[in-house]
Enzyme design. Structure first.
Site, PDB file in Angstrom:
ATOM      1  N   HIS A   8      87.838  19.164 -17.385  1.00 45.37           N
ATOM      2  CA  HIS A   8      86.508  18.546 -17.305  1.00 45.37           C
ATOM      3  C   HIS A   8      85.397  19.502 -17.719  1.00 45.37           C
ATOM      4  CE1 HIS A   8      89.024  16.248 -14.497  1.00 45.37           C
ATOM      5  NE2 HIS A   8      88.313  15.211 -14.882  1.00 45.37           N
ATOM      6  N   GLU A  81      88.308  23.797 -11.096  1.00 46.95           N
ATOM      7  CA  GLU A  81      88.465  24.277 -12.474  1.00 46.95           C
ATOM      8  C   GLU A  81      87.844  25.660 -12.658  1.00 46.95           C
ATOM      9  OE1 GLU A  81      87.561  21.186 -15.337  1.00 46.95           O
ATOM     10  OE2 GLU A  81      89.126  19.874 -14.504  1.00 46.95           O
ATOM     11  N   ARG A 169      69.546   4.857   4.516  1.00 43.61           N
ATOM     12  CA  ARG A 169      68.328   4.483   3.800  1.00 43.61           C
ATOM     13  C   ARG A 169      68.256   2.971   3.648  1.00 43.61           C
ATOM     14  NH1 ARG A 169      65.684   8.136   0.742  1.00 43.61           N
ATOM     15  NH2 ARG A 169      66.478  10.264   0.872  1.00 43.61           N
ATOM     16  N   ARG A 224      62.557  12.948   6.269  1.00 41.02           N
ATOM     17  CA  ARG A 224      63.031  11.625   6.648  1.00 41.02           C
ATOM     18  C   ARG A 224      62.375  11.099   7.918  1.00 41.02           C
ATOM     19  NH1 ARG A 224      67.596   9.468   4.776  1.00 41.02           N
ATOM     20  NH2 ARG A 224      66.754   7.680   5.881  1.00 41.02           N
TER      21      ARG A 224
HETATM   22  N1  URA Z   1      69.582  14.944  -1.384  1.00 39.55           N
HETATM   23  C1  URA Z   1      70.042  14.080  -0.464  1.00 39.55           C
HETATM   24  O1  URA Z   1      71.256  13.870  -0.343  1.00 39.55           O
HETATM   25  N2  URA Z   1      69.139  13.429   0.326  1.00 39.55           N
HETATM   26  C2  URA Z   1      67.808  13.602   0.221  1.00 39.55           C
HETATM   27  O2  URA Z   1      67.045  12.980   0.948  1.00 39.55           O
HETATM   28  C3  URA Z   1      67.356  14.526  -0.757  1.00 39.55           C
HETATM   29  C4  URA Z   1      68.264  15.174  -1.544  1.00 39.55           C
END
Ligand code: URA
Length: 264
Positions: A8, A81, A169, A224
């Protein structure tokens, strides 16, 4: 491996000039940024699919920068790899979404261990096996962050197989998160997990199981507890200090290895 390229990454042992160290960003666009941060004469070797590799010199030693793409599956291929052609030390340089209120955009997270929410690491070791950083790489990252004056946090990362449902999310196509994952963000927060990303658990488990060394530093691009938004306009501002810390840590590790027999 001889002169045959790995499938790859399309790289040969000869091309990487004895490199034992690799930075692993997820994003191919970040590869030249990292390579030029330690060697202005660094050069691209190959760019195939999500795997882009540049080679440079640091402390008189060949060092690679290879993008892993997103997630555990593609990360495991990069690790396998690169190891086949001689790489022993892997430093993930990524981005992350913080889930603790105290962690702000532009801070960095140094991961000591990861919650194994990925799907790939169970192909290396059963789920009871811990996903942990090489302790010396983690403490070298701490020293590098101190020396670079970058605000950092050290601790546990939730490493998810998916960006949308796995990180709970609702800004997704359906907006729906299955019952099993509803409330998971709050649970990780209550369990003092610092952040979400998508590669560290596979990297740590694969490297521990294979006798390789790995670490992970990520720059915070989302908070978040405030919103689900990831602000791409802040990406360069966030990734620049993350790269500085990673490059300084790699220099320290190479110097230390040159003085000891760590890579024997
Ligand atoms: N990467 C992730 O997995 N989540 C985020 O909120 C930002 C970057």
């Amino acid at each position: 491996m001889g002169g045959k390229p790995v499938y790859h990454l399309n790289l040969t042992e000869e091309e990487i000039k004895g490199a034992k160290y690799a930075f692993l960003p997820g994003d191919p666009a970040r590869v030249p940024l990292i390579a030029k941060a330690f060697d202005l004469n660094s050069k691209e070797l190959v760019f195939k699919r999500e795997y882009r590799t540049w080679l440079g010199q640091m402390e008189g030693t060949s060092v690679l920068v290879t993008s892993t793409g997103i997630g555990g599956g593609s990360t495991s291929i990069a690790v396998e790899e690169l190891a086949m052609i001689g790489v022993k030390v892997f430093l993930r340089v990524g981005t992350t979404g913080a889930i603790q209120d105290k962690i702000k955009t532009g801070d960095i997270v140094i991961t000591t261990g990861s919650v194994r929410l990925d799907g790939a690491s169970v192909h290396y070791a059963p789920i009871e096996y811990p996903a942990v950083s090489d302790h010396n790489i983690a403490s070298t990252l701490v020293r590098a962050a101190e020396e670079e004056g970058v605000r950092y946090w050290v601790g546990i990362t939730a490493s998810s197989a998916t960006f949308y449902p796995g990180e709970e999310r609702e800004d997704s196509y359906s907006g729906y998160v299955i019952n099993r994952l509803k409330g998971s963000l709050e649970e990780w927060r209550r369990l003092r997990v610092l952040n979400y990303e998508m590669e560290s658990s596979t990297l740590f488990v694969a490297c521990s199981a294979l006798g390789l060394r790995a670490g992970c530093v990520t720059g915070v691009i989302g908070e978040r507890s405030q919103s689900e938004e990831v602000d791409s306009s802040k990406l360069l501002r966030v990734i620049e200090p993350t790269i500085r810390v990673a490059v300084r840590a790699m220099k320290l590790l190479i110097r230390e290895d040159l003085l000891s027999t760590n890579l024997d």
